[in-house]
Design a protein around this motif. Sequence first.
Motif, short mmCIF file in Angstrom:
data_model
loop_
_atom_site.label_atom_id
_atom_site.label_comp_id
_atom_site.label_asym_id
_atom_site.label_seq_id
_atom_site.Cartn_x
_atom_site.Cartn_y
_atom_site.Cartn_z
N LYS A 3 -20.90 26.69 4.10
CA LYS A 3 -19.76 27.01 3.25
C LYS A 3 -20.27 27.96 2.18
N LYS A 4 -19.55 29.02 1.91
CA LYS A 4 -19.99 30.05 1.00
C LYS A 4 -19.46 29.80 -0.42
N ALA A 5 -20.37 29.89 -1.37
CA ALA A 5 -19.98 29.79 -2.77
C ALA A 5 -19.61 31.18 -3.30
N TYR A 6 -18.64 31.22 -4.15
CA TYR A 6 -18.21 32.48 -4.78
C TYR A 6 -19.15 32.81 -5.94
N ARG A 7 -19.71 33.99 -5.94
CA ARG A 7 -20.55 34.44 -7.05
C ARG A 7 -19.81 35.56 -7.79
N PRO A 8 -19.39 35.30 -9.01
CA PRO A 8 -18.68 36.32 -9.79
C PRO A 8 -19.61 37.47 -10.17
N PRO A 9 -19.05 38.57 -10.63
CA PRO A 9 -19.86 39.73 -11.01
C PRO A 9 -20.50 39.59 -12.39
N LEU A 10 -20.43 38.44 -13.01
CA LEU A 10 -21.05 38.19 -14.30
C LEU A 10 -21.57 36.75 -14.32
N PRO A 11 -22.51 36.42 -15.19
CA PRO A 11 -23.12 35.09 -15.17
C PRO A 11 -22.14 33.98 -15.53
N VAL A 12 -22.41 32.80 -14.97
CA VAL A 12 -21.57 31.62 -15.18
C VAL A 12 -22.42 30.49 -15.75
N ILE A 13 -21.94 29.89 -16.83
CA ILE A 13 -22.55 28.70 -17.40
C ILE A 13 -21.60 27.53 -17.16
N VAL A 14 -22.07 26.50 -16.47
CA VAL A 14 -21.26 25.31 -16.23
C VAL A 14 -21.68 24.23 -17.22
N LEU A 30 -22.24 38.62 -27.49
CA LEU A 30 -21.66 38.57 -26.15
C LEU A 30 -20.16 38.27 -26.22
N LYS A 31 -19.49 38.55 -25.10
CA LYS A 31 -18.05 38.30 -25.00
C LYS A 31 -17.82 37.23 -23.93
N PRO A 32 -17.73 35.96 -24.32
CA PRO A 32 -17.50 34.91 -23.34
C PRO A 32 -16.03 34.71 -23.01
N GLY A 33 -15.77 34.26 -21.80
CA GLY A 33 -14.46 33.81 -21.39
C GLY A 33 -14.58 32.39 -20.87
N LEU A 34 -13.48 31.66 -20.83
CA LEU A 34 -13.50 30.25 -20.45
C LEU A 34 -12.65 30.02 -19.22
N ILE A 35 -13.10 29.11 -18.37
CA ILE A 35 -12.27 28.63 -17.27
C ILE A 35 -12.38 27.11 -17.20
N ALA A 56 -10.06 32.13 -8.23
CA ALA A 56 -8.79 32.75 -8.62
C ALA A 56 -8.66 32.78 -10.14
N ALA A 57 -9.13 31.73 -10.82
CA ALA A 57 -9.06 31.71 -12.28
C ALA A 57 -9.93 32.80 -12.88
N ILE A 58 -11.15 32.97 -12.35
CA ILE A 58 -12.04 34.00 -12.87
C ILE A 58 -11.48 35.39 -12.61
N GLU A 59 -10.97 35.62 -11.41
CA GLU A 59 -10.43 36.94 -11.09
C GLU A 59 -9.21 37.27 -11.95
N LEU A 60 -8.39 36.28 -12.26
CA LEU A 60 -7.25 36.50 -13.15
C LEU A 60 -7.74 36.85 -14.55
N LEU A 61 -8.78 36.16 -14.99
CA LEU A 61 -9.33 36.40 -16.32
C LEU A 61 -9.93 37.81 -16.41
N LEU A 62 -10.69 38.20 -15.40
CA LEU A 62 -11.35 39.50 -15.42
C LEU A 62 -10.37 40.66 -15.26
N ALA A 63 -9.22 40.37 -14.67
CA ALA A 63 -8.20 41.42 -14.55
C ALA A 63 -7.58 41.77 -15.89
N GLN A 64 -7.74 40.85 -16.86
CA GLN A 64 -7.10 41.05 -18.17
C GLN A 64 -8.10 41.34 -19.29
N HIS A 65 -9.39 40.99 -19.08
CA HIS A 65 -10.34 41.05 -20.19
C HIS A 65 -11.70 41.58 -19.72
#
Length: 322
Positions: A38-49, A76-81, A127-136
């Motif tokens: 099963k493939k994990a999605y890797r966003p184009p920026l780092p993720v902290i869980v 830095l400019k963080p976003g939240l999901i 989907a949440a990350i892609e929505l966020l990156l489309a706006q910010h």
Amino acid sequence: MDFWYQRAGWRAWLLLPLTGLFWLISALRRQLFAQGLKKAYRPPLPVIVVGNLSVGGNGKTPVVLALAEYLQQAGLKPGLIARGYGAKGPFPALVAEDSPATQVGDEARLLVKRSGLPMAVGGDRRAAIELLLAQHQLDVIICDDGLQHYALARDIEIVVMDGQRLLGNGYLLPSGPLREGPWRLDGVDFVVVNGKDAAAGQFAMGLTQSLPRRVKDDAPLDWQVLGDEVSAAAGIGNPGRFFDSLGQRGLKLKQTLAFADHHGFGPEDFKGVEGPLVMTEKDAVKCQAFAADHWYYVPVEAAFTPDLRQAVLDTLRSRHGL
């Protein structure tokens, strides 16, 4: 469940067949991702869980807020999901300060209200990350919860533990409070212990209370406004911690109302409550629309050591050059 935090007894043992099934399903799912089936999605920026091993409140939300503030201070400019636990959606959804908690979740509403940062929620983190990156334009994503959400690749894992309850009886759900076994701590980057001295290799954290605010309009007040005797309500993972914190301030609790974590409050929950009522900030965002004048909430902030803040930033920079 109280027996989760006691020495294992017959109630825990009775649930062992279900615990075995839970272990089998979670282990199989974990291996599917580990083996690449099963493939994990890797966003184009780092993720902290920032997540938990156990269910219930451990102080995770204040850690997310403190971490986001520190990253901003570092330029830095963080976003939240987040998943948006208990919310109705539709998902994915951007979160605004006035978003109804019923639609986006109480923790998401609180995070945006306190931080002012861009945030998206939904069970599908991609989907949440892609929505966020489309706006910010962002530099890093902080995922509130999701330690076991292996469909999302991550660069740093931070586990927050309640220093009073720790790992409970050490059993997996439903015999105990754990989503994964204690072995999982060996694989995360940082373990933060809330309210107790940390063991070697871990980091201690405390929660500091700010001045109370009125629920209906967020007006800042002074502690003297509450008087000496109050009622208290909490719909969090560990209500006793909140009640104890009020007692430590010298307040006499004439009535305590403990609800399940993420409880959907309504006016009927407070029938018969007289005089000042104090609640957590997470609960206040769900009660603002029907709150009485004498209802108050107490904001809290995570206080952890500078070495943890610097270690997170150093790790982020070493892995991504930020």
